[in-house]
Motif scaffolding. Structure first.
Motif, PDB file in Angstrom:
ATOM      1  N   PRO A 111       0.826  -1.214   0.000  1.00  0.00           N
ATOM      2  CA  PRO A 111       0.000   0.000   0.000  1.00  0.00           C
ATOM      3  C   PRO A 111       0.859   1.264   0.000  1.00  0.00           C
ATOM      4  CG  PRO A 111      -0.715  -1.552   1.703  1.00  0.00           C
ATOM      5  CD  PRO A 111       0.583  -2.055   1.183  1.00  0.00           C
ATOM      6  N   VAL A 112       0.451   2.252  -0.784  1.00  0.00           N
ATOM      7  CA  VAL A 112       1.124   3.550  -0.805  1.00  0.00           C
ATOM      8  C   VAL A 112       0.091   4.602  -0.409  1.00  0.00           C
ATOM      9  CG1 VAL A 112       2.432   5.215  -2.167  1.00  0.00           C
ATOM     10  CG2 VAL A 112       2.654   2.767  -2.653  1.00  0.00           C
ATOM     11  N   THR A 113       0.195   5.086   0.800  1.00  0.00           N
ATOM     12  CA  THR A 113      -0.751   6.080   1.305  1.00  0.00           C
ATOM     13  C   THR A 113      -0.294   7.485   0.912  1.00  0.00           C
ATOM     14  OG1 THR A 113       0.437   6.388   3.393  1.00  0.00           O
ATOM     15  CG2 THR A 113      -1.157   4.581   3.303  1.00  0.00           C
ATOM     16  N   GLN A 114      -1.180   8.448   1.070  1.00  0.00           N
ATOM     17  CA  GLN A 114      -0.805   9.828   0.801  1.00  0.00           C
ATOM     18  C   GLN A 114       0.307  10.271   1.740  1.00  0.00           C
ATOM     19  OE1 GLN A 114      -2.078  11.272  -1.881  1.00  0.00           O
ATOM     20  NE2 GLN A 114      -0.658  12.982  -1.621  1.00  0.00           N
ATOM     21  N   GLU A 115       0.229   9.794   2.992  1.00  0.00           N
ATOM     22  CA  GLU A 115       1.267  10.140   3.965  1.00  0.00           C
ATOM     23  C   GLU A 115       2.627   9.568   3.569  1.00  0.00           C
ATOM     24  OE1 GLU A 115      -2.628  10.006   6.322  1.00  0.00           O
ATOM     25  OE2 GLU A 115      -1.701   8.933   4.647  1.00  0.00           O
ATOM     26  N   SER A 116       2.635   8.307   3.105  1.00  0.00           N
ATOM     27  CA  SER A 116       3.921   7.716   2.732  1.00  0.00           C
ATOM     28  C   SER A 116       4.484   8.370   1.472  1.00  0.00           C
ATOM     29  CB  SER A 116       3.799   6.198   2.545  1.00  0.00           C
ATOM     30  OG  SER A 116       2.951   5.859   1.470  1.00  0.00           O
ATOM     31  N   LEU A 117       3.612   8.808   0.579  1.00  0.00           N
ATOM     32  CA  LEU A 117       4.076   9.531  -0.597  1.00  0.00           C
ATOM     33  C   LEU A 117       4.732  10.850  -0.206  1.00  0.00           C
ATOM     34  CD1 LEU A 117       1.438   9.259  -3.482  1.00  0.00           C
ATOM     35  CD2 LEU A 117       3.855   8.692  -3.607  1.00  0.00           C
ATOM     36  N   GLU A 118       4.014  11.647   0.576  1.00  0.00           N
ATOM     37  CA  GLU A 118       4.478  13.004   0.868  1.00  0.00           C
ATOM     38  C   GLU A 118       5.575  13.033   1.928  1.00  0.00           C
ATOM     39  OE1 GLU A 118       1.114  15.420   1.796  1.00  0.00           O
ATOM     40  OE2 GLU A 118       0.222  15.223  -0.190  1.00  0.00           O
ATOM     41  N   ASP A 119       5.383  12.280   3.011  1.00  0.00           N
ATOM     42  CA  ASP A 119       6.295  12.382   4.156  1.00  0.00           C
ATOM     43  C   ASP A 119       7.468  11.411   4.074  1.00  0.00           C
ATOM     44  OD1 ASP A 119       4.552  14.269   5.152  1.00  0.00           O
ATOM     45  OD2 ASP A 119       3.446  12.834   6.374  1.00  0.00           O
ATOM     46  N   GLY A 303       8.305   9.084   8.879  1.00  0.00           N
ATOM     47  CA  GLY A 303       7.113   8.319   9.232  1.00  0.00           C
ATOM     48  C   GLY A 303       7.359   6.832   9.322  1.00  0.00           C
ATOM     49  N   ILE A 304       8.608   6.433   9.588  1.00  0.00           N
ATOM     50  CA  ILE A 304       8.972   5.017   9.713  1.00  0.00           C
ATOM     51  C   ILE A 304       9.610   4.798  11.077  1.00  0.00           C
ATOM     52  CG2 ILE A 304      10.392   3.127   8.799  1.00  0.00           C
ATOM     53  CD1 ILE A 304      10.333   4.553   6.086  1.00  0.00           C
ATOM     54  N   PHE A 305       9.111   3.807  11.806  1.00  0.00           N
ATOM     55  CA  PHE A 305       9.709   3.401  13.071  1.00  0.00           C
ATOM     56  C   PHE A 305      10.490   2.121  12.828  1.00  0.00           C
ATOM     57  CE2 PHE A 305       9.626   1.045  17.112  1.00  0.00           C
ATOM     58  CZ  PHE A 305      10.249   1.986  17.933  1.00  0.00           C
ATOM     59  N   TYR A 306      11.762   2.131  13.238  1.00  0.00           N
ATOM     60  CA  TYR A 306      12.667   1.032  12.921  1.00  0.00           C
ATOM     61  C   TYR A 306      12.867   0.079  14.094  1.00  0.00           C
ATOM     62  CZ  TYR A 306      14.044   3.578   8.722  1.00  0.00           C
ATOM     63  OH  TYR A 306      14.045   4.219   7.509  1.00  0.00           O
ATOM     64  N   GLU A 307      12.915  -1.217  13.757  1.00  0.00           N
ATOM     65  CA  GLU A 307      13.358  -2.252  14.675  1.00  0.00           C
ATOM     66  C   GLU A 307      14.292  -3.184  13.904  1.00  0.00           C
ATOM     67  OE1 GLU A 307      10.037  -3.734  17.522  1.00  0.00           O
ATOM     68  OE2 GLU A 307       9.018  -3.140  15.661  1.00  0.00           O
ATOM     69  N   PHE A 308      15.004  -4.028  14.645  1.00  0.00           N
ATOM     70  CA  PHE A 308      16.007  -4.878  14.014  1.00  0.00           C
ATOM     71  C   PHE A 308      16.060  -6.254  14.681  1.00  0.00           C
ATOM     72  CE2 PHE A 308      17.092  -0.457  13.617  1.00  0.00           C
ATOM     73  CZ  PHE A 308      17.386  -0.327  12.271  1.00  0.00           C
ATOM     74  N   ILE A 309      16.320  -7.260  13.855  1.00  0.00           N
ATOM     75  CA  ILE A 309      16.502  -8.625  14.350  1.00  0.00           C
ATOM     76  C   ILE A 309      17.955  -9.027  14.098  1.00  0.00           C
ATOM     77  CG2 ILE A 309      15.828 -11.052  14.137  1.00  0.00           C
ATOM     78  CD1 ILE A 309      13.141 -10.148  13.074  1.00  0.00           C
ATOM     79  N   PRO A 310      18.736  -9.305  15.142  1.00  0.00           N
ATOM     80  CA  PRO A 310      20.102  -9.814  14.909  1.00  0.00           C
ATOM     81  C   PRO A 310      20.035 -11.082  14.071  1.00  0.00           C
ATOM     82  CG  PRO A 310      19.764  -9.250  17.226  1.00  0.00           C
ATOM     83  CD  PRO A 310      18.414  -9.196  16.569  1.00  0.00           C
ATOM     84  N   MET A 311      20.875 -11.196  13.054  1.00  0.00           N
ATOM     85  CA  MET A 311      20.772 -12.319  12.129  1.00  0.00           C
ATOM     86  C   MET A 311      21.009 -13.670  12.794  1.00  0.00           C
ATOM     87  SD  MET A 311      19.499 -11.524   9.347  1.00  0.00           S
ATOM     88  CE  MET A 311      19.748 -13.069   8.473  1.00  0.00           C
ATOM     89  N   GLU A 312      21.729 -13.693  13.916  1.00  0.00           N
ATOM     90  CA  GLU A 312      21.883 -14.962  14.619  1.00  0.00           C
ATOM     91  C   GLU A 312      20.578 -15.419  15.263  1.00  0.00           C
ATOM     92  OE1 GLU A 312      23.554 -11.766  17.493  1.00  0.00           O
ATOM     93  OE2 GLU A 312      23.522 -12.188  15.334  1.00  0.00           O
ATOM     94  N   GLU A 313      19.592 -14.498  15.314  1.00  0.00           N
ATOM     95  CA  GLU A 313      18.277 -14.819  15.875  1.00  0.00           C
ATOM     96  C   GLU A 313      17.256 -15.145  14.781  1.00  0.00           C
ATOM     97  OE1 GLU A 313      17.045 -14.515  19.211  1.00  0.00           O
ATOM     98  OE2 GLU A 313      19.105 -14.402  19.913  1.00  0.00           O
ATOM     99  N   TRP A 314      17.634 -14.926  13.525  1.00  0.00           N
ATOM    100  CA  TRP A 314      16.654 -14.924  12.433  1.00  0.00           C
ATOM    101  C   TRP A 314      15.864 -16.219  12.324  1.00  0.00           C
ATOM    102  CZ3 TRP A 314      14.226 -11.503   9.633  1.00  0.00           C
ATOM    103  CH2 TRP A 314      13.572 -11.899   8.476  1.00  0.00           C
TER     104      TRP A 314
END
Length: 507
Positions: A111-119, A303-314
């Protein structure tokens, strides 16, 4: 045009202060975005299911909302594509970005929202220009046109209304650009959004060859195809004879390293600049912000909140997930994003390593699975296994092992390809048919590969070495990895493994 260049440069430089702000206050910016996303999603179907109204902290979010891949979000996305709103995001959604698919889907629709387009997407494009003119104040970027090489659009396949469309993210962005941006780019929108690539390249070449092109934005693969065609049409020895004021290529989507020498051949100038961006269907994530560095600045206010998975946990059933403020340098992480496009704790499939945390800079380290994406084709192991099995079935062959890697452009007139080494217990009764079925099956199940193979524009037909099964064993033995859990890599985006195996053929 000098007045326009000075004015636009001044406008864009004003953004630098905001970029400096998130560089030095990353956690506050990410916390604000997190709060906004939760508030926005609270009354959506997804937000109600996971009790967003009871989320008051990141810890609540991590505990209540599970990590999702595309297959898990697909029912919500398809419901939205069919016309139901307020499923993943509260604002009206009519655009969907199409990208390479998963094991069970030929294509993904994001999905591409108006918010993701502009912000996010538009903001990323403006920031790319802001950083560039700040780094190169003498730039004449706005004295000519920007050549943009994008994809195409089509009607939403799950919705009879022509108001809802799908396409490459580049095409979605291009279609929705403001008037001033449309005026600054070339070719015309009609040509830029054409779906028939052979005709599109021809029309683009004819239309842009007489323009004053100052910058190029696009994927290296298609850019090379277009530049080669322009040289054929004009008879010029190199592109600077066509566009003497060309100064920068903004590139992304695939690793640029293998293309550097070819671009130097096509554009033989030490003054030519190259700037990398990291944008995808799901969002705009990073920009190369320092001259001479190959690191990307993580863009934190899109408008993006980041999280991460260590690859040894994948591979674990319940992998450890950490927020940005817990990442460590030089560790391999898979990216999770929660976005203003309605993606919640979504695994995009890319991996990164942080090279700095003040500010947050990183390098793209790969994908969470073996793959080939040297030309934007995004062939994953599942694709390769299906194609090679179909080829074996069609030719009464028995396969023991295989590996594949890219063949990069050798010079300005060559094309890319995939090179395979396939080991057999029983060889095919028709090797040409084996090659054809493998290629046809890949094109059928992977839309990005199909686009690159169309009329051999960017990718030539696969090159296959038919070998005895023992070749792979000899290679593993030479590396001290014979037996046990050691395996031959199915796919690699570099030639590291393939070039090691090739000397064993015929030995």
């Amino acid at each position: 045009m000098e007045v326009v260049n000075s004015f636009m440069t001044w406008i864009l430089k004003n953004r630098i202060g905001q970029i400096e702000n998130f560089k030095h206050q990353p956690f506050r910016i990410q916390k604000n975005i997190f709060d906004e996303l939760i508030e926005k999603g609270k009354y959506t179907e997804f937000g109600k299911k996971y009790s967003f109204d009871k989320i008051s902290s990141y810890e609540d979010f991590a505990r209540q909302v599970p990590v999702h891949d595309y297959e898990q979000l697909k029912p919500y996305i398809e419901k939205t594509m069919k016309g139901t709103q307020n499923v993943l995001w509260p604002s009206y959604i009519e655009w969907f970005s199409k990208s390479s698919g998963t094991t069970s889907s030929r294509s993904k629709y994001i999905p591409v929202t108006q918010e993701s387009l502009e912000d996010c997407h538009f903001k990323g494009g403006k920031d790319m220009l802001s950083i560039y003119v700040n780094n190169y104040p003498e730039s004449k970027l706005f004295t000519g046109k920007s050549l943009t090489i994008g994809g195409s659009l089509a009607n939403n396949p799950l919705n009879g209304s022509s108001s809802s469309q799908v396409g490459d993210i580049s095409a979605v962005i291009m279609h929705n650009l403001p008037l001033w941006a449309q005026f600054a780019r070339t070719p015309s929108l009609e040509v830029a959004l054409m779906s028939e690539w052979e005709a599109k390249i021809e029309r683009m070449a004819q239309e842009v060859k007489d323009e004053n092109v100052v910058s190029i934005s696009g994927v290296p693969t298609w850019t090379i195809v277009l530049l080669q065609r322009i040289l054929e049409i004009t008879g010029a020895k190199h592109i600077l004879e066509v566009w003497p004021n060309l100064e920068v290529f903004f590139h992304g989507a695939v690793a640029f390293g293998p293309y550097k020498n070819l671009f130097k051949e096509l554009i033989p100038s030490e003054k030519m600049r190259y700037m990398e961006t990291y944008n995808a269907s799901e969002g705009f994530f990073g920009i190369q912000d320092e001259i001479g560095s190959d690191e990307l600045l993580l863009m934190l206010d899109y408008g993006i909140f980041y999280e991460f998975i260590p690859m040894e946990e994948w591979e674990k059933e319940n992998p450890k997930v950490i927020p940005l403020w817990e990442v460590e340098l030089d560790k391999n992480y898979a990216i999770l994003i929660t976005t203003n496009g309605g993606l919640w704790r979504y695994k995009i499939g890319d991996t990164v390593k942080f090279t700095n945390t003040d500010p947050y800079r990183f390098k793209i380290s790969g994908r969470t699975k073996h793959f080939i994406n040297a030309f934007g084709e995004e062939v994953i192991v599942e694709n390769a296994e299906k194609a090679i099995q179909a080829a074996a079935d069609a030719t009464s062959a028995t396969i023991t092992n295989f590996t594949a890697a890219p063949v990069y452009f050798g010079d300005s007139k060559s094309k890319g390809a995939h090179e395979w080494v396939v080991g057999f217990q029983t060889f095919p009764n028709d090797k040409d048919r084996f090659c054809q079925v493998l290629d046809d099956t890949l094109r059928e199940i992977n839309s990005d590969y199909d686009a690159k193979r169309y009329k051999d524009l960017a990718l030539s037909s696969p090159k296959i070495h038919f070998v005895q099964a023992g070749v792979f064993q000899e290679w593993l033995k030479s590396k001290g990895k014979l037996g046990g859990q050691n395996k031959v890599p199915r796919l690699s985006n570099t030639r590291e493994y393939l070039d090691e195996i090739l000397p064993f053929i015929g030995s």
